[in-house]
Write a protein that holds these residues in place. Structure first.
Motif, PDB file in Angstrom:
ATOM      1  N   UNK A   1       0.840  -1.181   0.000  1.00 26.02           N
ATOM      2  CA  UNK A   1       0.000   0.000   0.000  1.00 26.02           C
ATOM      3  C   UNK A   1       0.884   1.242   0.000  1.00 26.02           C
ATOM      4  N   UNK A   2       0.592   2.160  -0.923  1.00 27.61           N
ATOM      5  CA  UNK A   2       1.374   3.384  -1.020  1.00 27.61           C
ATOM      6  C   UNK A   2       0.960   4.345   0.091  1.00 27.61           C
ATOM      7  N   UNK A   3       1.954   4.916   0.743  1.00 26.88           N
ATOM      8  CA  UNK A   3       1.686   5.860   1.830  1.00 26.88           C
ATOM      9  C   UNK A   3       2.804   6.887   1.887  1.00 26.88           C
ATOM     10  N   UNK A   4       2.426   8.117   2.208  1.00 28.56           N
ATOM     11  CA  UNK A   4       3.394   9.175   2.438  1.00 28.56           C
ATOM     12  C   UNK A   4       3.247   9.649   3.872  1.00 28.56           C
ATOM     13  N   UNK A   5       4.371   9.887   4.541  1.00 31.52           N
ATOM     14  CA  UNK A   5       4.368  10.517   5.848  1.00 31.52           C
ATOM     15  C   UNK A   5       5.073  11.854   5.690  1.00 31.52           C
ATOM     16  N   UNK A   6       4.284  12.914   5.808  1.00 32.02           N
ATOM     17  CA  UNK A   6       4.810  14.254   5.594  1.00 32.02           C
ATOM     18  C   UNK A   6       4.848  15.024   6.905  1.00 32.02           C
ATOM     19  N   UNK A  21       9.769  17.203   5.425  1.00 31.07           N
ATOM     20  CA  UNK A  21      10.243  15.864   5.096  1.00 31.07           C
ATOM     21  C   UNK A  21       9.082  15.031   4.562  1.00 31.07           C
ATOM     22  N   UNK A  22       9.418  14.068   3.756  1.00 34.71           N
ATOM     23  CA  UNK A  22       8.419  13.216   3.108  1.00 34.71           C
ATOM     24  C   UNK A  22       9.001  11.822   3.015  1.00 34.71           C
ATOM     25  N   UNK A  23       8.422  10.887   3.741  1.00 35.32           N
ATOM     26  CA  UNK A  23       8.856   9.498   3.694  1.00 35.32           C
ATOM     27  C   UNK A  23       7.799   8.669   2.992  1.00 35.32           C
ATOM     28  N   UNK A  98       5.080  14.784  -3.872  1.00 38.69           N
ATOM     29  CA  UNK A  98       4.640  13.950  -4.983  1.00 38.69           C
ATOM     30  C   UNK A  98       5.810  13.168  -5.555  1.00 38.69           C
ATOM     31  N   UNK A  99       5.491  12.064  -6.213  1.00 36.21           N
ATOM     32  CA  UNK A  99       6.512  11.217  -6.820  1.00 36.21           C
ATOM     33  C   UNK A  99       6.022  10.760  -8.186  1.00 36.21           C
ATOM     34  N   UNK A 100       6.892  10.840  -9.179  1.00 36.46           N
ATOM     35  CA  UNK A 100       6.493  10.492 -10.539  1.00 36.46           C
ATOM     36  C   UNK A 100       7.591   9.693 -11.232  1.00 36.46           C
ATOM     37  N   UNK A 112       1.137  12.825  -1.574  1.00 36.74           N
ATOM     38  CA  UNK A 112       0.683  12.790  -0.199  1.00 36.74           C
ATOM     39  C   UNK A 112      -0.473  13.750   0.011  1.00 36.74           C
ATOM     40  N   UNK A 113      -0.826  13.980   1.269  1.00 36.07           N
ATOM     41  CA  UNK A 113      -1.938  14.860   1.600  1.00 36.07           C
ATOM     42  C   UNK A 113      -1.482  16.287   1.851  1.00 36.07           C
TER      43      UNK A 113
END
Length: 121
Positions: A1-6, A21-23, A98-100, A112-113
């Motif tokens: 499951x894709x998740x971002x922790x910002x 930071x963005x993990x 964001x990641x692309x 992320x949010x």
């Protein structure tokens, strides 16, 4: 499951600094260009900075933040950072990580949010 922790957003006075930071979890972080864009009420989405993955990574910045913001990444723990210095009130907004991966045939974009940054004059 894709998740971002910002994290790292907040309220500062003009001239101050923040470090976002963005993990990321759930995808091959090293293969993705990672960056941030900013959203603000009544304004168009504004791409702030981006950084490619792998050796010899390249960075890009919006003209409005060049010389003030620095993006970096630690691929070993799937984390990207945005150091924001000399902040201005016009930097205020929701900063979204964001990641692309333009070479992926599917699942080529994630985001992320966001984390709120507020700069007061």
């Amino acid at each position: 499951q894709v998740q971002f922790v910002e994290s790292g957003g907040g309220s500062v006075q003009a001239g101050g600094s923040l470090r976002l930071s963005c993990t990321a979890f759930g995808f091959a972080f090293n293969d993705y260009v990672v960056g941030w864009y900013r959203e603000a009420p009544g304004k168009e989405r504004h791409t702030v900075a981006g950084m490619s993955g792998g050796p010899g990574a390249t960075t890009t910045y919006a003209d409005s933040v060049k010389g003030r913001f620095t993006i970096s990444r630690h691929n070993f723990n799937n984390t990207a950072f945005l150091l924001m210095e000399k902040l201005k009130p016009e930097d205020t907004g929701l900063y979204v990580c964001e990641a692309a991966n333009p070479f992926a045939s599917r699942d080529s974009y994630y985001r992320g949010r966001g984390t709120q940054v507020t700069v007061s004059s």
